[in-house]
Design a protein around this motif. Structure first.
Motif, PDB file in Angstrom:
ATOM      1  N   GLN A 196      12.155  -0.393   1.577  1.00  0.00           N
ATOM      2  CA  GLN A 196      11.688   0.783   0.849  1.00  0.00           C
ATOM      3  C   GLN A 196      12.656   1.541   0.311  1.00  0.00           C
ATOM      4  OE1 GLN A 196       8.315   3.170   1.613  1.00  0.00           O
ATOM      5  NE2 GLN A 196       8.896   4.939  -0.534  1.00  0.00           N
ATOM      6  N   GLN A 197      13.107   1.413  -0.997  1.00  0.00           N
ATOM      7  CA  GLN A 197      14.409   1.794  -1.573  1.00  0.00           C
ATOM      8  C   GLN A 197      14.967   2.795  -1.121  1.00  0.00           C
ATOM      9  OE1 GLN A 197      14.975  -0.154  -5.556  1.00  0.00           O
ATOM     10  NE2 GLN A 197      14.993  -2.552  -4.506  1.00  0.00           N
ATOM     11  N   ASP A 198      15.841   3.772  -1.552  1.00  0.00           N
ATOM     12  CA  ASP A 198      15.846   5.181  -1.498  1.00  0.00           C
ATOM     13  C   ASP A 198      15.915   6.120  -3.047  1.00  0.00           C
ATOM     14  OD1 ASP A 198      17.544   5.289   0.304  1.00  0.00           O
ATOM     15  OD2 ASP A 198      19.323   5.419  -0.703  1.00  0.00           O
ATOM     16  N   GLY A 199      14.113   6.710  -2.702  1.00  0.00           N
ATOM     17  CA  GLY A 199      14.094   7.437  -3.655  1.00  0.00           C
ATOM     18  C   GLY A 199      12.220   6.498  -4.482  1.00  0.00           C
ATOM     19  N   GLU A 200      12.319   5.954  -3.843  1.00  0.00           N
ATOM     20  CA  GLU A 200      11.550   4.879  -4.446  1.00  0.00           C
ATOM     21  C   GLU A 200      10.218   5.511  -3.328  1.00  0.00           C
ATOM     22  OE1 GLU A 200      10.733   0.075  -5.520  1.00  0.00           O
ATOM     23  OE2 GLU A 200      10.799   0.712  -3.180  1.00  0.00           O
ATOM     24  N   SER A 201       9.471   5.433  -4.222  1.00  0.00           N
ATOM     25  CA  SER A 201       7.786   5.650  -3.717  1.00  0.00           C
ATOM     26  C   SER A 201       7.146   4.852  -3.580  1.00  0.00           C
ATOM     27  CB  SER A 201       6.856   6.175  -4.762  1.00  0.00           C
ATOM     28  OG  SER A 201       6.625   5.539  -6.476  1.00  0.00           O
ATOM     29  N   GLY A 202       5.953   4.683  -2.599  1.00  0.00           N
ATOM     30  CA  GLY A 202       4.907   3.712  -2.095  1.00  0.00           C
ATOM     31  C   GLY A 202       4.374   3.112  -2.796  1.00  0.00           C
ATOM     32  N   GLY A 203       3.919   3.931  -4.367  1.00  0.00           N
ATOM     33  CA  GLY A 203       3.065   3.124  -5.324  1.00  0.00           C
ATOM     34  C   GLY A 203       4.393   1.832  -5.678  1.00  0.00           C
ATOM     35  N   ARG A 204       5.378   2.915  -6.127  1.00  0.00           N
ATOM     36  CA  ARG A 204       6.514   1.515  -6.958  1.00  0.00           C
ATOM     37  C   ARG A 204       6.601   0.752  -6.484  1.00  0.00           C
ATOM     38  NH1 ARG A 204       8.741   3.573 -11.727  1.00  0.00           N
ATOM     39  NH2 ARG A 204      10.568   2.805 -11.071  1.00  0.00           N
ATOM     40  N   ARG A 205       7.112   0.435  -4.762  1.00  0.00           N
ATOM     41  CA  ARG A 205       7.307  -0.503  -3.891  1.00  0.00           C
ATOM     42  C   ARG A 205       6.437  -1.419  -3.239  1.00  0.00           C
ATOM     43  NH1 ARG A 205       5.648  -0.980   1.262  1.00  0.00           N
ATOM     44  NH2 ARG A 205       7.231  -3.013   2.422  1.00  0.00           N
ATOM     45  N   LEU A 206       5.219  -0.975  -3.943  1.00  0.00           N
ATOM     46  CA  LEU A 206       3.875  -1.795  -3.750  1.00  0.00           C
ATOM     47  C   LEU A 206       3.915  -2.583  -5.069  1.00  0.00           C
ATOM     48  CD1 LEU A 206       1.133  -2.759  -2.199  1.00  0.00           C
ATOM     49  CD2 LEU A 206       0.171  -0.831  -3.511  1.00  0.00           C
ATOM     50  N   TRP A 207       3.812  -1.859  -6.026  1.00  0.00           N
ATOM     51  CA  TRP A 207       4.040  -2.836  -7.323  1.00  0.00           C
ATOM     52  C   TRP A 207       5.143  -3.914  -7.146  1.00  0.00           C
ATOM     53  CZ3 TRP A 207       1.784  -4.932 -11.174  1.00  0.00           C
ATOM     54  CH2 TRP A 207       1.976  -5.273 -11.871  1.00  0.00           C
ATOM     55  N   ARG A 208       6.460  -3.801  -7.412  1.00  0.00           N
ATOM     56  CA  ARG A 208       7.569  -4.231  -6.608  1.00  0.00           C
ATOM     57  C   ARG A 208       7.440  -5.037  -5.646  1.00  0.00           C
ATOM     58  NH1 ARG A 208      11.304  -4.320  -3.406  1.00  0.00           N
ATOM     59  NH2 ARG A 208      10.958  -1.818  -2.596  1.00  0.00           N
TER      60      ARG A 208
END
Length: 377
Positions: free
Chosen positions: A42-54
């Protein structure tokens, strides 16, 4: 056709637990192929939902880009049909009904699977031919040398290997004379499968040619290195190698270790000696200088030459087999012959690795000097 005969045909008679172990191993290997192209952290400032989508996007592209352009379009088309929910629209007397098209998605996926299977079958047939040709390049049996017991084995991680072993007499005398010195070689080309196998074949051809010329082992290694450098135009293909020349009458072993795993000499007393002298792997530096080492093999001594696929074999917990386990296994084989030692080592590695996939080619060469009574039999 009965259900029982259908199941036997589709499963090749393999037990359920073996099928599961095979599936688990293949799934891990496939996961590694795709996941290495995805940034999982998980990148800095990234939410769990955005990480899953990425991550989902990363896995999609990792799979899609391995297909041809036409099949990639079919793959995307099948996914769109799968998630299409269907449409019901009505305005006055105008009514439009479009059902869920998931069945067409399944058909498209089956077509894609059939195309990929056809490619796989054709490639497997070509690889089987390449494997047969490769087997011709390496001896099927060890040369007969009075007082010596020699055995070797190789097991590729894929259909064809980048490992190479050989044992042949160098400059043998005419019929009725002395057989000459015995040249022992074990080499490991960086990488696996077709590219490594092609370089291995050229290495074998050049070694056989150069070994016929009058030269010391150091000179032979230097010329082999120059040839490997000439072939390594991209700079990414090098070869670790261990070359040894044995005088059967005296047991004197002259060797050059070109960046290879240190072979083991186990003395009849149980003492362990490692063969380290040499230089850089072949194909890295054209002007590389090599030095030779010497030792004498006495009655009851054991020489074990191996590639890193043996000691770096991993189990399901990603732990390595390691040299300590290898040495411990060898120490317990005091009276075994060369074939029995090889069999015991491979069984030990297999038991340690369990269902974990084999990541690298495994090659071993064992030479045992026979005691006087055994040599006379």
């Amino acid at each position: 056709m009965s259900v029982q005969s259908f199941w036997r045909r589709i499963s090749d008679g393999v037990e359920i637990h073996q099928l599961w172990a095979q599936f688990h191993s293949e799934a891990r290997a496939s996961y590694g192929l795709y996941s290495e192209e995805v940034q999982w952290n998980q990148q800095d400032g990234e939410s769990g939902g955005r990480r899953l989508w990425r991550v989902i996007k990363g896995l999609f592209w990792a799979m899609a880009l391995k297909l041809s352009a036409a099949r990639r379009v079919l793959f995307v088309f099948a996914i769109l049909l799968l998630i299409f929910p269907g449409i019901h629209f009505q305005a006055g007397e105008v009514q439009i009904d479009m059902p869920n098209l998931a069945v067409f998605s399944s058909m498209a996926m089956l077509v894609l699977l059939a195309l990929e299977l056809a490619d796989r079958v054709a490639m497997k047939r070509d690889l089987e031919i390449a494997r047969e040709i490769q087997s011709w390049l390496m001896p099927a049996s060890a040369p007969h040398v009075p007082g010596l017991d020699i055995a070797f084995t190789t097991r590729p991680a894929n259909m064809i290997a980048g490992d190479y072993y050989d044992a042949f007499f160098r400059n043998p005398e005419p019929a009725g004379g002395a057989p000459g010195n015995l040249l022992l070689v074990v080499a490991d080309v960086a990488g696996k499968s077709v590219p490594a196998a092609l370089l291995m074949a050229t290495l074998q051809a050049s070694l056989r040619t150069l070994a016929a010329l009058p030269s010391t082992l150091v000179e032979l290694t230097g010329r082999l290195n120059q040839y490997a450098c000439a072939q390594n135009t991209g700079g990414g293909r090098f070869t670790t190698a261990f070359l040894a020349e044995l005088e059967p009458a005296t047991g004197r072993l002259t060797y050059v270790n070109a960046g290879h795993n240190w072979p083991v000499v186990k003395r009849a007393s149980g003492a362990i000696e490692r063969l380290k002298a040499g230089g850089l792997p072949l194909g890295i530096l054209r002007s590389a200088q090599y030095e030779s080492g010497q030792t004498v093999l006495s009655q009851g001594d054991l020489l074990l030459i191996f590639t890193d696929g043996l000691v770096e074999a991993e189990n399901e917990q990603e732990q390595e087999y390691g040299e300590e386990r290898m040495l411990a296994r060898v120490q317990n084989l005091a009276d075994a012959n060369a074939d029995e030692i090889l069999r015991a080592l491979t069984q030990s590695v297999d038991a340690f690795a369990g269902t974990a996939p084999q990541h690298d080619d495994i090659t071993c060469l064992v030479l045992r000097t026979l005691k006087a009574k055994a040599a006379a039999l």
